[in-house]
Design a protein around this motif. Structure first.
Motif, short mmCIF file in Angstrom:
data_model
loop_
_atom_site.label_atom_id
_atom_site.label_comp_id
_atom_site.label_asym_id
_atom_site.label_seq_id
_atom_site.Cartn_x
_atom_site.Cartn_y
_atom_site.Cartn_z
N MET A 205 -37.05 -18.18 53.88
CA MET A 205 -35.61 -17.96 53.85
C MET A 205 -34.89 -19.14 54.47
O MET A 205 -35.32 -19.68 55.48
CB MET A 205 -35.25 -16.69 54.59
N ARG B 77 -34.92 -20.11 50.04
CA ARG B 77 -33.93 -19.32 49.32
C ARG B 77 -32.78 -18.93 50.26
O ARG B 77 -33.02 -18.45 51.37
CB ARG B 77 -34.55 -18.03 48.79
N PRO C 151 -31.76 -13.32 51.21
CA PRO C 151 -32.95 -12.61 51.66
C PRO C 151 -33.64 -11.85 50.52
O PRO C 151 -34.84 -11.58 50.61
CB PRO C 151 -32.42 -11.64 52.71
N ALA D 125 -36.52 -14.01 49.23
CA ALA D 125 -37.40 -14.69 50.19
C ALA D 125 -38.59 -13.80 50.55
O ALA D 125 -38.50 -12.58 50.55
CB ALA D 125 -36.61 -15.06 51.43
N MET E 122 -39.71 -15.19 56.69
CA MET E 122 -38.58 -15.53 57.54
C MET E 122 -39.13 -16.35 58.71
O MET E 122 -40.07 -15.92 59.37
CB MET E 122 -37.96 -14.23 58.05
N MET F 293 -34.87 -8.37 53.01
CA MET F 293 -35.87 -9.12 52.27
C MET F 293 -36.74 -8.15 51.46
O MET F 293 -36.97 -7.02 51.87
CB MET F 293 -36.74 -9.93 53.23
N LYS G 28 -43.10 -9.00 53.01
CA LYS G 28 -42.37 -10.01 53.77
C LYS G 28 -43.11 -10.35 55.05
O LYS G 28 -43.79 -9.49 55.62
CB LYS G 28 -40.96 -9.52 54.06
#
Lengths: 204, 126
Positions: free
Chosen positions: A36, A66, A69, A72, A75, A96, A100
């Motif tokens: 992200m 990206r 969120p 993505a 993070m 997201m 993730k």
């Protein structure tokens, strides 16, 4: 594991390559992790350096930052999370898409760092969201972020698609929502997500 | 069938179908993957409209006061007009009558706006 590892290597020497759906799936996922586009403090500068030509995180398939969120997979908590910023970070993590992953980058993100004794800095983002890889350093060098990313890739590679050991996102009963903390009079409320974080036991 | 294959457009039709499949197959596979295998965990936070991290407040249908038209007129008179007046002044000696008349109409229209603003009392420093 459908095929014995030794047998697989032996067959590979003979020119026969076998794989499992799980390996293929994890191979595809670990080589196209989209981070992200999101920086919090000075660690973000090191994160940006990691994406650029000298360190080039594109070698590991994670160059597509990206800004949304929704698109993505990963993070990177790159820097100090203040108590004012923490609700936004948790809300973005919630938005997201599954699966993730989170890399907590730097001393501040993993524990509060030099601001741990302060009143306005969160003492580690792992109080609210599940963190996959922690990197110490103030700030960590780009090599450290690459190392963390490779660690994450190994973790993705080892994920089982079925069975008890499968990750959270493949378990329909596992929670998908992580409550967003609210600013209260003295601290964020709640001070930690009890499903994610347990206070460390100090052994003296 | 033989009749159809001898048609000069037959190869075009085949290529068209191939192109269509080339485009639609990945889309269909992606759709199927999202429907069958993707692990969605929807909730209200995830389905929120904005994705900047902040919660949206208030109504998106904000109304502006119509009284701001006076600012628009003043802006046109003193800013936009000056932009057009400068090239007009530079090229003045080489201009024909038609161009001068066109410019005059433009300037007079804006002078009318200036007169309007003057009458409204916008130009007096309150």
């Amino acid at each position: 594991m459908a095929v014995d590892q030794q047998l697989k290597i032996e067959m590979g020497k003979q020119g026969v390559f076998v794989t499992t759906l799980q390996e293929l799936y994890n191979w595809g996922r670990r080589n196209s992790v989209w981070p992200m586009n999101f920086g919090l403090a000075c660690c973000a500068i090191e994160m940006i350096a990691t994406t650029m030509a000298r360190y080039d995180i594109a070698r590991f398939g994670a160059e597509v930052f990206r800004p949304s969120p929704r698109q993505a997979d990963m993070m990177i908590i790159s820097g100090t999370v203040t108590k004012k910023m923490a609700p936004q970070v948790v809300r973005l993590y919630n938005q997201m898409a599954e699966p993730k992953y989170v890399i907590a980058m730097g001393a501040c993100a993993i524990s509060g760092g030099p601001f741990k004794q302060g009143y306005n800095v969160l003492k580690g983002i792992d109080r609210y969201i599940p963190v996959d890889v922690h990197i110490p350093g103030c700030p960590p060098r780009p090599e450290a972020l690459l190392q963390a990313f490779i660690t994450l890739q190994k973790k993705i590679d080892a994920e089982a698609l079925t069975g008890q050991e499968r990750p959270r996102f493949l378990d329909p009963d596992a929670p998908g929502e992580f409550p967003v903390p609210e600013p209260a009079e003295h601290d964020l409320e709640p001070t930690a997500n009890q499903d994610v974080w347990h206070a460390p036991v100090v052994i003296r | 069938m033989l009749q159809m294959a001898s048609n000069p457009y037959f190869s075009l039709a085949v290529l068209f179908l191939a192109a269509l499949c080339f485009g639609l197959t990945p889309l269909g596979l992606a759709w199927l993957w999202a429907r069958v295998f993707a692990p969605p965990k929807p909730n209200t936070l995830k389905n929120a409209i904005y994705e900047c991290g902040l919660e949206s407040k208030g109504d998106a249908w904000v109304q502006f006061r119509s009284g701001y038209y006076l600012y628009a007129i003043i802006f046109l008179v003193f800013d936009v007009e000056a932009v057009f007046l400068l090239p007009f002044a530079v090229a003045f000696t080489g201009l024909g009558a038609a161009a001068c008349v066109a410019m005059l109409v433009f300037v007079l229209l804006l002078v009318e706006g200036l007169a309007w603003a003057w009458v409204k009392g916008v130009l007096t420093w309150a």
